[in-house]
Design an enzyme around this catalytic site. Sequence first.
Site, PDB file in Angstrom:
ATOM      1  N   ASP A   1      -3.365  -2.634   7.883  1.00  0.00           N
ATOM      2  CA  ASP A   1      -4.524  -3.551   8.305  1.00  0.00           C
ATOM      3  C   ASP A   1      -4.438  -5.095   7.890  1.00  0.00           C
ATOM      4  O   ASP A   1      -4.698  -5.916   8.607  1.00  0.00           O
ATOM      5  CB  ASP A   1      -5.886  -2.987   7.994  1.00  0.00           C
ATOM      6  CG  ASP A   1      -6.135  -1.561   8.927  1.00  0.00           C
ATOM      7  OD1 ASP A   1      -5.300  -1.080   9.502  1.00  0.00           O
ATOM      8  OD2 ASP A   1      -7.333  -0.976   8.768  1.00  0.00           O
TER       9      ASP A   1
ATOM     10  N   CYS B   1      -5.340  -1.985  -1.055  1.00  0.00           N
ATOM     11  CA  CYS B   1      -6.367  -3.140  -1.495  1.00  0.00           C
ATOM     12  C   CYS B   1      -7.417  -2.744  -2.613  1.00  0.00           C
ATOM     13  O   CYS B   1      -7.745  -1.480  -2.235  1.00  0.00           O
ATOM     14  CB  CYS B   1      -6.999  -3.613  -0.208  1.00  0.00           C
ATOM     15  SG  CYS B   1      -5.690  -4.369   0.993  1.00  0.00           S
TER      16      CYS B   1
ATOM     17  N   CYS C   1       0.719  -1.123   0.013  1.00  0.00           N
ATOM     18  CA  CYS C   1       0.050  -0.005  -0.188  1.00  0.00           C
ATOM     19  C   CYS C   1       0.900   1.257   0.011  1.00  0.00           C
ATOM     20  O   CYS C   1       0.419   2.338  -0.484  1.00  0.00           O
ATOM     21  CB  CYS C   1      -0.815  -0.100   1.045  1.00  0.00           C
ATOM     22  SG  CYS C   1      -1.814  -1.465   1.530  1.00  0.00           S
TER      23      CYS C   1
ATOM     24  N   SER D   1     -13.609  -4.362   8.482  1.00  0.00           N
ATOM     25  CA  SER D   1     -12.613  -3.928   7.507  1.00  0.00           C
ATOM     26  C   SER D   1     -13.736  -3.430   6.296  1.00  0.00           C
ATOM     27  O   SER D   1     -14.961  -4.300   6.368  1.00  0.00           O
ATOM     28  CB  SER D   1     -11.794  -5.257   6.911  1.00  0.00           C
ATOM     29  OG  SER D   1     -11.378  -5.139   5.494  1.00  0.00           O
TER      30      SER D   1
ATOM     31  N   LYS E   1      -5.381   4.031   7.551  1.00  0.00           N
ATOM     32  CA  LYS E   1      -5.512   5.207   8.264  1.00  0.00           C
ATOM     33  C   LYS E   1      -4.881   6.211   8.183  1.00  0.00           C
ATOM     34  O   LYS E   1      -5.049   7.587   8.525  1.00  0.00           O
ATOM     35  CB  LYS E   1      -5.008   4.600   9.923  1.00  0.00           C
ATOM     36  CG  LYS E   1      -5.787   3.541  10.384  1.00  0.00           C
ATOM     37  CD  LYS E   1      -7.293   3.669  10.311  1.00  0.00           C
ATOM     38  CE  LYS E   1      -8.059   2.221  10.421  1.00  0.00           C
ATOM     39  NZ  LYS E   1      -7.829   1.122   9.428  1.00  0.00           N
TER      40      LYS E   1
ATOM     41  N   GLU F   1     -10.447  -4.509  13.706  1.00  0.00           N
ATOM     42  CA  GLU F   1     -11.381  -4.747  12.538  1.00  0.00           C
ATOM     43  C   GLU F   1     -11.523  -6.377  12.845  1.00  0.00           C
ATOM     44  O   GLU F   1     -10.507  -7.311  13.059  1.00  0.00           O
ATOM     45  CB  GLU F   1     -11.032  -4.393  11.151  1.00  0.00           C
ATOM     46  CG  GLU F   1     -10.840  -3.027  11.353  1.00  0.00           C
ATOM     47  CD  GLU F   1     -10.173  -2.621   9.810  1.00  0.00           C
ATOM     48  OE1 GLU F   1     -10.514  -1.481   9.273  1.00  0.00           O
ATOM     49  OE2 GLU F   1      -9.764  -3.579   8.899  1.00  0.00           O
TER      50      GLU F   1
END
Length: 550
Positions: A81, A194, A49, A470, A124, A444
Amino acid sequence: MPQLPSREMVEGPARAPARAMLKAAGYDREALEKPLIAVVHSWSTVTPCNMHLRGLAEHARAGIAEAGGTPFEFNTIVVTDGIAMGTRGMRASLISREVIADSAELALRGHSMDGVVFIVGCDKTIPAAAMAAARLDLPSVILYGGSILPGRVGGKAITIQDVFEAVGAHGAGTIDDAALEAVEAAACPGAGACGGQFTANTMALAMSFLGLSPIGLNDVPAPDPAKPAAARAAGALAVKAVREGLNARRFITPTSLRNAAVAGTATAGSTNLILHLLAIAREAGVEGFELDLFDAISRETPVIADLKPGGRFMAPDMSAAGGTALLGRRLMEAGLIQDAPTIGGGTLFEAFAGAAETPGQEVIRTAADPVKARGGFGICHGNLAPEGCVVKLAGHGALRFVGPARVFDGEEAAFAAVQAGKITAGDVVVIRYEGPVGGPGMREMLQVTAAIQGRELGDSVALVTDGRFSGATYGFMVGHVAPEAARGGPLARLRDGDRVLIDVEARRIETDADLAARPLPDWQPSAEATGAFAKYAKLVGSAAQGAVTL
C-alpha cells in the site's frame, strides 16, 4: 493424531507417481511419513514490509523439522500500500487480499497439506492468511514479520505517515524540496511493516486476539535478533497443532472476533480492521458478526494505547512497554474481553496474566486512565449510507460535523484540489466511485487525507468516501460508504454545495438535499477494469459485509 489429509497423496500403490515426484524434490519415504506442514509467505524484494520473510521461512521450516514434521514452502504475492498509494496501482491492494487467500487455498488443497505456517507482512497478507485458514480449517499458525523501526529526522522519530504529510506541507509551501527529501530518506530505515498502529500492526494484533498467532511472537520487530526464534517457534507449534487436531475454526469464533475488534478499538487502530474481520467471519461461517457491532464496541471500549497515527508512540515502543500481553491484561482487568483459546497453548487470559510491564512506560494505559474515553470507530447510517459507513475517530475529539459537500469523482481530482488550495475550512470533501466495484478495488485515500493534514486542515475539514482509509489516516474521516456510488448509492446523486451532516453520537450521516429527485449520473467503469480487476468488480460484495468475493 487425527487422520492427515496428506495420506491421500502419499500412501498406497496408486500414489507411486506422486511419491516419485516428491522424491525428486528431495523428500524421502521417511519424510513423507511425517505430518506435511506448509510454510506460506509473501516474500518480495519490492517492499521493506516483506523483504525479510524468505529468511524467516527458513527458520519456520527448521522449527517444523525439529518438531517432527516435514516442511514444504510456497510463495504468494504482495501489493504494498505505501508504494501503490495515490496511484492506479492502489486498486490492486484489496483485490490482492482475495488473490492471496485463493492462492494459499489452492496450493494447500492441491498438495494435501496437513497444516500451515503463514508468514505475513504488508497489510492485505495478514487478513488473507486468516481468510485462507478459515476456508481450509487446517491447523494454522500466523506469524507477522514484524514492525519496522522508526526513522529519525532532527532527533524526531518518524514513519511513512510523516512522508505523506510532508507531501501536503510541500504542496502548501511550508517546507522546501530539501526538507521533503530529508523526510523521504529517513522514514524507512530497514525491514518491517509500517511502524504506527496502521493496518499491518492493527491486523497483527488482531491475529493474536483471534488466537491464530501465539501471544508475543507478532510483537517482535522485524530487525530484532529474536525474530528468527519466533519463526522457529511458529513452525514447532504448527506440528503440535496438527498432532492435537487444533484446526483454525476452533479459534475463529464470535468471542475471538469480538476480542480482536476490542483490541483494535482500544489501540485506535485502522478502520481496515472492520473490513477484514467481517471478511474473516464470513469465511469461517460465523453468523451474527455484523458491521453495527463495531459501534457498540467502540462506545464501550476506551483507547488505552497511545499510538500513531493519532498518538505519540509506535509498535516497537508498545512491544518494549509490555506488548500484546500487557494490553490484553489491561482489557482483561477492565472486563472488556472474554477468555478464549490460543494456538500457542492455553488461553488468552493465562497468557495475559503473566504480562510484564516495563517500569515507567507511557504507551499502554488503563481503562481508568485512558488516552480517550471512547474507542476509535463509529458506525453511521442515513440517507447517504443506508447500509452503513465507518467513521475514523483517531486523532481528534469531534463527534459531529456539518458542512457543504465538495464532490469529486475519484481520488486524483480531490488530491489536485487540496494541493491547489481549493479546499477550505468547513468543507466536506466527498470522493466517490472508489468503492469495491467503482475503483475497482476500494483504494485508500491516504494521499488526500495526508495532504489535508499537511495543509493544517485536519481539524476543520471532513472527508466522506466509498473508498477506504490507510491506517495512517487521521482526522474526521468517513469511509466504506455503502451502497457505493458505482452501484447507485446515494453519493452518486450528491452535488457540490449540498449540506452534509455527520453525527457520530446519533449514528447519522445525511443530507437535506432531495436526492431521490435527481437522476443517476451516467457512470462508466474504468477502462482499466479488465482481467483480475473486472473479475473482482463482478464478484465483490458490499463493504458493509467485508467486500468479499464469495
